[in-house]
Design an enzyme around this catalytic site. Structure first.
Site, PDB file in Angstrom:
ATOM      1  N   ASN A   1     -12.507  -2.832   0.477  1.00  0.00           N
ATOM      2  CA  ASN A   1     -11.460  -2.698   1.604  1.00  0.00           C
ATOM      3  C   ASN A   1     -11.872  -2.395   3.013  1.00  0.00           C
ATOM      4  O   ASN A   1     -12.355  -1.093   3.051  1.00  0.00           O
ATOM      5  CB  ASN A   1     -10.229  -2.151   1.406  1.00  0.00           C
ATOM      6  CG  ASN A   1      -9.031  -2.009   2.473  1.00  0.00           C
ATOM      7  OD1 ASN A   1      -8.491  -3.064   2.830  1.00  0.00           O
ATOM      8  ND2 ASN A   1      -9.003  -0.951   3.204  1.00  0.00           N
ATOM      9  N   GLU A   2     -12.246  -3.345   3.887  1.00  0.00           N
ATOM     10  CA  GLU A   2     -12.708  -2.854   5.075  1.00  0.00           C
ATOM     11  C   GLU A   2     -13.948  -2.063   4.969  1.00  0.00           C
ATOM     12  O   GLU A   2     -14.084  -1.057   5.581  1.00  0.00           O
ATOM     13  CB  GLU A   2     -11.420  -2.063   6.078  1.00  0.00           C
ATOM     14  CG  GLU A   2     -10.282  -2.917   6.405  1.00  0.00           C
ATOM     15  CD  GLU A   2      -9.484  -2.440   7.220  1.00  0.00           C
ATOM     16  OE1 GLU A   2      -9.877  -1.113   7.817  1.00  0.00           O
ATOM     17  OE2 GLU A   2      -8.112  -2.907   7.571  1.00  0.00           O
TER      18      GLU A   2
ATOM     19  N   GLU B   1       0.707  -1.263  -0.112  1.00  0.00           N
ATOM     20  CA  GLU B   1       0.155  -0.076   0.033  1.00  0.00           C
ATOM     21  C   GLU B   1       0.837   0.948  -0.032  1.00  0.00           C
ATOM     22  O   GLU B   1       1.856   1.215   0.577  1.00  0.00           O
ATOM     23  CB  GLU B   1      -0.979   0.004   1.497  1.00  0.00           C
ATOM     24  CG  GLU B   1      -1.844   1.381   1.556  1.00  0.00           C
ATOM     25  CD  GLU B   1      -2.730   1.251   2.343  1.00  0.00           C
ATOM     26  OE1 GLU B   1      -2.591   0.407   3.334  1.00  0.00           O
ATOM     27  OE2 GLU B   1      -3.780   2.222   2.190  1.00  0.00           O
TER      28      GLU B   1
ATOM     29  N   CYS C   1      -6.786   1.363   2.854  1.00  0.00           N
ATOM     30  CA  CYS C   1      -7.732   2.528   2.975  1.00  0.00           C
ATOM     31  C   CYS C   1      -7.328   3.703   1.746  1.00  0.00           C
ATOM     32  O   CYS C   1      -8.162   4.099   1.467  1.00  0.00           O
ATOM     33  CB  CYS C   1      -7.542   3.383   4.389  1.00  0.00           C
ATOM     34  SG  CYS C   1      -8.218   2.423   5.639  1.00  0.00           S
TER      35      CYS C   1
HETATM   36  O1  AHR Z   1      -2.311  -1.275   6.828  1.00  0.00           O
HETATM   37  C1  AHR Z   1      -2.689  -0.317   7.085  1.00  0.00           C
HETATM   38  C2  AHR Z   1      -4.054  -0.006   6.920  1.00  0.00           C
HETATM   39  O2  AHR Z   1      -4.675  -0.980   7.931  1.00  0.00           O
HETATM   40  C3  AHR Z   1      -4.847  -0.170   5.597  1.00  0.00           C
HETATM   41  O3  AHR Z   1      -5.033   0.874   4.839  1.00  0.00           O
HETATM   42  C4  AHR Z   1      -6.393  -0.730   6.035  1.00  0.00           C
HETATM   43  O4  AHR Z   1      -6.674  -1.316   5.322  1.00  0.00           O
HETATM   44  C5  AHR Z   1      -6.109  -1.104   7.311  1.00  0.00           C
HETATM   45  O5  AHR Z   1      -7.038  -0.530   8.396  1.00  0.00           O
END
Ligand code: AHR
Length: 620
Positions: A351-352, A23, A219
């Site tokens: 994602n989440e 990321e 995120c």
């Molecule tokens: O890995 C860091 C963050 O943790 C990521 O962006 C998110 O998916 C999770 O909350």
């Protein structure tokens, strides 16, 4: 006593089981894996994105009239700003961290887009210097000709090494010169690829032999629209991650203000992610937003046209990865240099995104559209940001009832949690969705954290029939731009180093078995008894700075220690709730002075020694 039956066969383990999650957080891309050495190369940084930014961030004038302009003279619609230079004038770029890292004898590719209003052309000189202006190599002399945007290139060779290098760009003569996309790359990128990756970082990732690369977030993928900008705009920044922004010639790619608070260039984009995955023999695993922002925002789009556009974008992404060269998006892949397909087989949607029902409604639309055209793609749903709870349960229920292929789980917990939850997947339904453990880490970068992760991973592996993929997170962190810790690999502008967790991941990834050999254990080799209370700072004064905190068991084992030497920020931002750190050198108890340093459930013993250095700052 361990009892092992070598003739028995447990679950088979896929070669792809352990992978990495990349990321763009902690400046993992620009100033990190992406080898570009110039910061803010197209002058797109903006105060609206980050109060500390201006269009000149990373740059300093050396003289003359310099303006960053956003008008019809721009390089293209997505590259909004450019630099207008009243000649003679010059400026320097300081790169990331302490500067641009150059190594004696190495060659660097310089390029710039430029135009001049001078009929006879304008001289442009480019060089590498140290902060005091001392030359680190021979100057490159270019001549800009014509008032149409043209790309000029040249090679700089460093005669000296420096970790504080500067790129000096000087325009001579008179009139107006326009510059954009000022770029400097080491020739020596990973596998020598143009627009490539920083070699030491890419090699550290490659050395893991990962089974897959999950990208580009986190995120980062599903946020952005909360900033209130027009998602349908073709060029506006601050929108959710859209893969189409990230392909094609770099000067035509959008830039974005990302969720983690900084500008991202998208120079490291979807083509480069696919290429890198292929280069290291890993399965590419992209994640697209389902337009239900999790990550603390919890909003779902109510715009059906926007949703449809994202669904179509996802179908186009599959075509970009796998389509023939005569398809619309396959042709774009081929034009970028890769006529062969990238063999995309797995795709994450969301994602989440933990508004359970809202997410599932939108996910279902993505799934139907993808399955109709690409029935062989494994579509991965999500289970929110927690290892348990009402949303987690509801998401799992919805995923199970709908017969979803695979569900992405995320959790960041204490080392003890990892030790105590080795059996988490023993009871998972073998007829339900498979598990992709897309993000996990024990909350620190100490040896004990790595050990607890290793212990936990034996539980993942024992359950390899249901846990199909797993990746530690985050992967990378630039030590001078930290939003999140712990991280697997750390770096600055000239060096990189793996954490203890990196070594654990490497052991597992480079030794993937074919199948589990069932074993049983009796007895308890090591059983820490959890303490019942907490050592709190309740009696600590806020006017005192603390350093070198240590808690040691009666038999001499270190339970907790922190000299705070490497801490550049306040950990409370990450939910660790432990300390405020001042000047990176010492700690102060927080305003309420109640943060526990050893919480109930941490491994401990009934007798321990507590020691701390303290400095009186002011007051009593
Ligand atoms: O890995 C860091 C963050 O943790 C990521 O962006 C998110 O998916 C999770 O909350």
């Amino acid at each position: 006593t361990l009892t092992i039956d070598p003739t028995a066969k447990g679950a088979s383990i896929d070669d792809t089981m352990y992978g990495v999650f990349f990321e763009d957080i902690n400046r993992a891309a620009d100033g990190g894996l992406y080898a570009e050495l110039v910061q803010n190369r197209s002058f797109e940084y903006s105060t609206a994105d980050n109060a500390a930014y201006t269009p000149f961030t990373g740059w300093a004038p050396t003289g003359g009239a310099l303006d960053v302009v956003n008008d019809d003279g721009r390089l293209n619609e997505r590259n909004r700003n450019y630099l207008r230079v009243g000649l003679p004038a010059g400026l320097i770029n300081a790169g990331y961290n302490s500067g641009i890292n150059v190594e004696k004898g190495k060659r660097y590719d310089f390029s710039v887009w430029a135009r001049t209003d001078q009929a006879a052309g304008t001289p442009l000189e480019v060089g590498l210097t140290d902060p005091a202006g001392k030359e680190l190599g021979q100057e490159l002399k270019l001549r800009v000709r014509g008032d149409g945007w043209t790309r000029y290139t040249g090679v700089l060779t460093a005669r000296e090494s420096s970790t504080t290098g500067r790129l000096l760009v000087t325009g001579g003569g008179t009139g107006t010169l326009r510059l954009d996309e000022v770029s400097l790359f080491p020739k020596d990128t990973f596998k020598g690829r143009p627009n490539g990756l920083r070699k030491d970082l890419a090699e550290k990732i490659a050395a893991l032999e990962p089974g897959f690369v999950r990208f580009p977030g986190g995120c980062l993928v599903n946020t952005g629209s909360h900033y209130g900008y027009d998602e349908s705009s073709n060029w506006e920044r601050k929108r959710s991650y859209q893969w189409k922004d990230t392909i094609g010639p770099v000067e035509q790619r959008a830039t974005n203000a990302n969720f983690w608070g900084y500008n991202q260039s998208y120079g490291l984009g979807y083509y480069e992610y696919f290429q890198f995955s292929e280069d290291i023999g890993a399965m590419p695993l992209p994640v697209v937003p389902a337009l239900v922002t999790g990550c603390g925002q919890n909003r779902a789009t109510d715009d059906p046209a926007l949703l449809q556009r994202h669904i179509q974008d996802t179908l186009d992404l599959i075509e970009f990865a796998n389509g023939p060269v005569d398809s619309t998006w396959g042709r774009k892949r081929a034009a970028m240099g890769h006529p062969r397909p990238f063999n995309l087989t797995h795709l994450g949607v969301g994602n989440e995104e933990n508004l359970a029902d809202a997410f599932f409604e939108r996910f279902t639309q993505f799934r139907a559209a993808i399955e109709a055209k690409h029935p062989d793609i494994t579509i991965i749903s999500n289970s929110g940001p927690d290892d348990t709870g009402a949303n987690f349960d509801r998401l799992w229920q919805l995923n199970r009832e709908a017969g979803v292929d695979m569900v992405d789980e995320h959790y960041y917990n204490s080392p003890n949690w990892f030790l105590e939850n080795n059996n988490r997947y023993d009871s998972y339904d073998r007829n339900g969705p498979e598990v992709f453990l897309g993000e996990y880490a024990s909350q620190d970068n100490r040896f004990y954290n790595a050990l607890s992760e290793a212990a936990f991973m034996t539980g993942l592996e024992r359950n390899a029939d249901v846990v199909k993929l797993a990746s530690y997170a985050p992967l990378l962190s630039n030590e001078d731009y930290v939003q999140w810790r712990p991280d697997m690999i750390w770096f600055n502008n000239h060096a990189s180093w793996g954490s203890a967790s990196y070594e654990v991941q490497k052991l597992f990834m480079t030794n993937v078995g074919d199948h589990v050999v069932p074993s049983t254990a009796s007895g308890t080799p090591w059983s820490p008894s959890p303490i019942t209370g907490a050592i709190a700072l309740s009696s600590w004064a806020t006017s005192v700075a603390y350093d070198d905190v240590k808690v040691t068991s009666a038999d001499g084992r270190e339970l907790f220690a922190d000299d705070f030497s490497g801490d550049a920020g306040n950990w409370t931002g990450n939910g660790y709730g432990r300390w405020g750190v001042q000047d990176g050198a010492y700690v102060q108890s927080d305003a309420t002075a109640t943060n526990p340093i050893v919480t109930a459930g941490d491994p401990s013993w009934s007798d321990f020694t507590f020691s701390v250095k303290a400095t009186k700052l002011s007051g009593s």
